[in-house]
Design a protein around this motif. Structure first.
Motif, PDB file in Angstrom:
ATOM      1  N   LYS A   1      30.538  30.350 -17.523  1.00  0.00           N
ATOM      2  CA  LYS A   1      30.482  29.186 -16.644  1.00  0.00           C
ATOM      3  C   LYS A   1      29.286  28.304 -16.993  1.00  0.00           C
ATOM      4  CE  LYS A   1      32.654  31.534 -12.682  1.00  0.00           C
ATOM      5  NZ  LYS A   1      32.500  31.931 -11.253  1.00  0.00           N
ATOM      6  N   GLY A   2      29.525  27.002 -16.989  1.00  0.00           N
ATOM      7  CA  GLY A   2      28.450  26.042 -17.175  1.00  0.00           C
ATOM      8  C   GLY A   2      28.077  25.749 -18.607  1.00  0.00           C
ATOM      9  N   PHE A   3      28.682  26.441 -19.556  1.00  0.00           N
ATOM     10  CA  PHE A   3      28.400  26.212 -20.972  1.00  0.00           C
ATOM     11  C   PHE A   3      29.413  25.253 -21.570  1.00  0.00           C
ATOM     12  CE2 PHE A   3      25.878  30.113 -22.722  1.00  0.00           C
ATOM     13  CZ  PHE A   3      24.807  29.739 -21.945  1.00  0.00           C
ATOM     14  N   LYS A   4      28.925  24.381 -22.457  1.00  0.00           N
ATOM     15  CA  LYS A   4      29.839  23.618 -23.277  1.00  0.00           C
ATOM     16  C   LYS A   4      30.322  24.497 -24.427  1.00  0.00           C
ATOM     17  CE  LYS A   4      28.270  18.819 -22.672  1.00  0.00           C
ATOM     18  NZ  LYS A   4      27.793  17.598 -23.380  1.00  0.00           N
ATOM     19  N   TYR A   5      31.323  24.018 -25.127  1.00  0.00           N
ATOM     20  CA  TYR A   5      31.847  24.730 -26.294  1.00  0.00           C
ATOM     21  C   TYR A   5      30.734  25.054 -27.280  1.00  0.00           C
ATOM     22  CZ  TYR A   5      34.289  25.282 -30.789  1.00  0.00           C
ATOM     23  OH  TYR A   5      34.720  25.734 -32.004  1.00  0.00           O
ATOM     24  N   GLU A   6      29.860  24.074 -27.516  1.00  0.00           N
ATOM     25  CA  GLU A   6      28.777  24.252 -28.487  1.00  0.00           C
ATOM     26  C   GLU A   6      27.775  25.321 -28.047  1.00  0.00           C
ATOM     27  OE1 GLU A   6      30.803  20.553 -29.016  1.00  0.00           O
ATOM     28  OE2 GLU A   6      29.733  21.306 -27.257  1.00  0.00           O
ATOM     29  N   ASN A   7      27.511  25.421 -26.743  1.00  0.00           N
ATOM     30  CA  ASN A   7      26.590  26.429 -26.241  1.00  0.00           C
ATOM     31  C   ASN A   7      27.136  27.840 -26.473  1.00  0.00           C
ATOM     32  OD1 ASN A   7      26.342  23.948 -24.070  1.00  0.00           O
ATOM     33  ND2 ASN A   7      24.365  24.854 -24.565  1.00  0.00           N
ATOM     34  N   THR A   8      28.386  28.022 -26.103  1.00  0.00           N
ATOM     35  CA  THR A   8      28.997  29.347 -26.234  1.00  0.00           C
ATOM     36  C   THR A   8      29.037  29.808 -27.681  1.00  0.00           C
ATOM     37  OG1 THR A   8      30.384  29.009 -24.269  1.00  0.00           O
ATOM     38  CG2 THR A   8      31.092  30.698 -25.847  1.00  0.00           C
ATOM     39  N   TRP A   9      29.508  28.934 -28.562  1.00  0.00           N
ATOM     40  CA  TRP A   9      29.757  29.381 -29.928  1.00  0.00           C
ATOM     41  C   TRP A   9      28.509  29.386 -30.798  1.00  0.00           C
ATOM     42  CZ3 TRP A   9      33.840  32.103 -31.003  1.00  0.00           C
ATOM     43  CH2 TRP A   9      34.927  32.007 -30.138  1.00  0.00           C
ATOM     44  N   SER A  10      27.527  28.567 -30.494  1.00  0.00           N
ATOM     45  CA  SER A  10      26.268  28.663 -31.244  1.00  0.00           C
ATOM     46  C   SER A  10      25.572  29.981 -30.916  1.00  0.00           C
ATOM     47  CB  SER A  10      25.354  27.479 -30.907  1.00  0.00           C
ATOM     48  OG  SER A  10      25.032  27.461 -29.526  1.00  0.00           O
ATOM     49  N   LEU A  11      25.572  30.352 -29.643  1.00  0.00           N
ATOM     50  CA  LEU A  11      24.958  31.613 -29.232  1.00  0.00           C
ATOM     51  C   LEU A  11      25.754  32.797 -29.788  1.00  0.00           C
ATOM     52  CD1 LEU A  11      22.656  32.808 -27.623  1.00  0.00           C
ATOM     53  CD2 LEU A  11      24.085  32.707 -25.566  1.00  0.00           C
ATOM     54  N   PHE A  12      27.077  32.657 -29.799  1.00  0.00           N
ATOM     55  CA  PHE A  12      27.926  33.714 -30.339  1.00  0.00           C
ATOM     56  C   PHE A  12      27.636  33.965 -31.814  1.00  0.00           C
ATOM     57  CE2 PHE A  12      31.772  34.442 -32.915  1.00  0.00           C
ATOM     58  CZ  PHE A  12      32.050  35.753 -32.544  1.00  0.00           C
ATOM     59  N   PHE A  13      27.596  32.893 -32.610  1.00  0.00           N
ATOM     60  CA  PHE A  13      27.373  33.063 -34.038  1.00  0.00           C
ATOM     61  C   PHE A  13      25.968  33.581 -34.336  1.00  0.00           C
ATOM     62  CE2 PHE A  13      31.055  30.128 -34.732  1.00  0.00           C
ATOM     63  CZ  PHE A  13      31.808  31.035 -35.468  1.00  0.00           C
ATOM     64  N   LEU A  14      24.989  33.184 -33.525  1.00  0.00           N
ATOM     65  CA  LEU A  14      23.641  33.706 -33.702  1.00  0.00           C
ATOM     66  C   LEU A  14      23.620  35.217 -33.498  1.00  0.00           C
ATOM     67  CD1 LEU A  14      20.565  33.284 -34.016  1.00  0.00           C
ATOM     68  CD2 LEU A  14      20.468  32.946 -31.533  1.00  0.00           C
TER      69      LEU A  14
ATOM     70  N   THR B   1      25.789  28.901 -38.292  1.00  0.00           N
ATOM     71  CA  THR B   1      24.682  28.583 -37.390  1.00  0.00           C
ATOM     72  C   THR B   1      24.193  27.155 -37.598  1.00  0.00           C
ATOM     73  OG1 THR B   1      23.983  30.906 -37.394  1.00  0.00           O
ATOM     74  CG2 THR B   1      22.375  29.269 -36.656  1.00  0.00           C
ATOM     75  N   ALA B   2      24.089  26.725 -38.852  1.00  0.00           N
ATOM     76  CA  ALA B   2      23.653  25.358 -39.141  1.00  0.00           C
ATOM     77  C   ALA B   2      24.604  24.336 -38.534  1.00  0.00           C
ATOM     78  CB  ALA B   2      23.556  25.160 -40.656  1.00  0.00           C
ATOM     79  N   TYR B   3      25.899  24.608 -38.622  1.00  0.00           N
ATOM     80  CA  TYR B   3      26.899  23.690 -38.077  1.00  0.00           C
ATOM     81  C   TYR B   3      26.744  23.536 -36.571  1.00  0.00           C
ATOM     82  CZ  TYR B   3      31.452  21.936 -36.564  1.00  0.00           C
ATOM     83  OH  TYR B   3      32.455  21.213 -35.961  1.00  0.00           O
ATOM     84  N   PHE B   4      26.593  24.646 -35.868  1.00  0.00           N
ATOM     85  CA  PHE B   4      26.526  24.561 -34.415  1.00  0.00           C
ATOM     86  C   PHE B   4      25.178  24.060 -33.925  1.00  0.00           C
ATOM     87  CE2 PHE B   4      30.395  27.112 -34.516  1.00  0.00           C
ATOM     88  CZ  PHE B   4      31.111  26.482 -33.515  1.00  0.00           C
ATOM     89  N   LEU B   5      24.105  24.268 -34.675  1.00  0.00           N
ATOM     90  CA  LEU B   5      22.837  23.640 -34.320  1.00  0.00           C
ATOM     91  C   LEU B   5      22.959  22.123 -34.398  1.00  0.00           C
ATOM     92  CD1 LEU B   5      20.236  25.948 -36.126  1.00  0.00           C
ATOM     93  CD2 LEU B   5      20.642  25.738 -33.662  1.00  0.00           C
ATOM     94  N   TRP B   6      23.650  21.663 -35.428  1.00  0.00           N
ATOM     95  CA  TRP B   6      23.911  20.227 -35.567  1.00  0.00           C
ATOM     96  C   TRP B   6      24.756  19.722 -34.404  1.00  0.00           C
ATOM     97  CZ3 TRP B   6      28.838  18.050 -37.465  1.00  0.00           C
ATOM     98  CH2 TRP B   6      28.793  16.653 -37.571  1.00  0.00           C
ATOM     99  N   GLN B   7      25.755  20.501 -34.001  1.00  0.00           N
ATOM    100  CA  GLN B   7      26.610  20.109 -32.884  1.00  0.00           C
ATOM    101  C   GLN B   7      25.840  20.081 -31.564  1.00  0.00           C
ATOM    102  OE1 GLN B   7      30.217  19.270 -32.707  1.00  0.00           O
ATOM    103  NE2 GLN B   7      29.471  18.735 -34.750  1.00  0.00           N
ATOM    104  N   LEU B   8      24.936  21.027 -31.366  1.00  0.00           N
ATOM    105  CA  LEU B   8      24.127  21.044 -30.138  1.00  0.00           C
ATOM    106  C   LEU B   8      23.295  19.769 -30.032  1.00  0.00           C
ATOM    107  CD1 LEU B   8      22.870  24.750 -30.074  1.00  0.00           C
ATOM    108  CD2 LEU B   8      24.296  23.650 -28.320  1.00  0.00           C
ATOM    109  N   ASN B   9      22.720  19.331 -31.143  1.00  0.00           N
ATOM    110  CA  ASN B   9      21.949  18.088 -31.150  1.00  0.00           C
ATOM    111  C   ASN B   9      22.851  16.879 -30.944  1.00  0.00           C
ATOM    112  OD1 ASN B   9      19.337  19.177 -31.585  1.00  0.00           O
ATOM    113  ND2 ASN B   9      19.780  19.446 -33.761  1.00  0.00           N
TER     114      ASN B   9
END
Length: 340
Positions: free
Chosen positions: A26-39, A229-237
């Motif tokens: 709850k409360g996470f965007k797609y980018e939050n969930t999957w960046s944390l997942f891949f990390l 990880t690089a891709y989703f860090l870019w997406q988070l920004n």
């Protein structure tokens, strides 16, 4: 052989179910969930598991020949790019068609690629493996067709356009899915090329045979995780999503995503273990069974969670036919491998 088939199926089940906890975050965007997942799944989990379980961890990887590091690292990096391209293809052609084309390419090329490393099996075995893979691919095609019909049914039902059907976008999406599938087969190649050294080095350090699967996953996940990880860090920004980590449900979300990461990592490690139990053609046979089982599990999960509730009977019948083909294909491949 039976043990290897069962482990490959179980690994596929885990891969097909690993994303289920995402539905409860709850409360996470797609980018939050999957960046944390891949990390977690690419760096944290494999690093902890490898250091804790592998005796002589430093010696094994410190003495690994440079050419094996390069081959595994490059193949795994390409695997990471392939997974990213798959998510992009879905934006063009939708989940059903994108998933079917991507996994179909992965199964076809990924199942045959290990022959380059492991050698061609006897003609009678190769025949059954080839027939089994073709049956599996027929099932994938039928699932894709069922998905397209379902999307059409849902569009008709709610009058909402979900997929860009322009000729240019469709062609681009299919091309991206095929190229992504080709790159993603780097996982199979990395597993095949790294196993001989890592098995010998692991056993020499007093590790049991099954630890080889853990050792193989370490360089694959670390290398593949770099691009993800690089891709989703870019997406988070890009999406300004960093602030969504500062929510009251962060601890719960972290726990759920950690379960996802463990399941995803364990599925891949079990595939490597299953391949070692399937004989000379283990990488080919295991890869086909592993990916087929994951697709079947994901589709069945969709049925159980009512994703197909608005689909026509025609779409469901084609879906069931596709699942039947995939199961039959697994049985043919398993029988062929038993002829070794």
């Amino acid at each position: 052989m039976i043990e290897g088939v069962l482990w490959a199926i179980f690994a596929g089940l885990m891969l097909g179910l690993y994303a289920l906890p995402e539905k409860f975050t709850k409360g996470f965007k797609y980018e939050n969930t999957w960046s944390l997942f891949f990390l977690l799944t690419m760096f944290v989990v494999p690093s902890i598991v490898s250091v804790v379980l592998i005796n002589g961890f430093g010696d094994i990887f410190g003495n690994m020949p440079t050419d094996i590091w390069i081959k595994m690292g490059l193949a795994s990096f390409l695997w990471g790019i392939g997974v990213m391209m798959w998510s992009k293809a879905i934006n063009y052609i939708g989940l059903s068609l994108g998933f079917s084309i991507f996994i179909g390419t992965v199964i076809l090329v990924g199942s045959l690629l290990p022959f380059i490393v492991d050698g061609i099996p006897p003609a009678n075995v190769l025949l059954f493996i080839a027939i089994g893979i073709l049956i599996v691919l027929l099932g994938i095609v039928l699932n894709g067709k069922a998905g397209l019909i379902r999307e059409k049914d849902e569009k008709k039902s709610d009058r909402e356009q979900e997929v860009d059907t322009s000729k240019g976008s469709m062609a681009t999406g299919i091309l991206i899915a095929v190229i992504g599938g080709l790159l993603a087969t780097g996982f199979s190649y990395a597993n095949a090329v790294g196993r001989p050294y890592l098995h010998q080095a692991s056993v020499a350090q007093g590790n049991p045979d099954w630890i080889t699967a853990v050792a193989i996953m370490f360089p694959i996940f670390i290398s593949g995780g770099i691009v993800m990880t690089a891709y989703f860090l870019w997406q988070l920004n890009k999406k300004n999503a960093w602030g969504h980590f500062k929510i009251s449900s962060f601890s719960k979300n972290l726990f759920l995503i950690l379960i996802m990461a463990v399941f995803h990592y364990a599925a891949s490690a079990l595939f490597a273990y299953a391949a070692s139990k399937l004989g000379a053609s283990g990488n080919t046979v295991g890869y086909a069974i592993f990916n087929t089982a994951s697709v079947a599990t994901a589709i069945i999960s969709g049925i159980v969670t009512h994703e197909w509730v608005r689909a026509s009977s025609k779409a469901r019948k084609i879906l069931y036919a596709g699942l039947g083909c995939m199961v039959l294909g697994i049985l043919v491949i398993a029988y062929g491998n038993g002829q070794m």
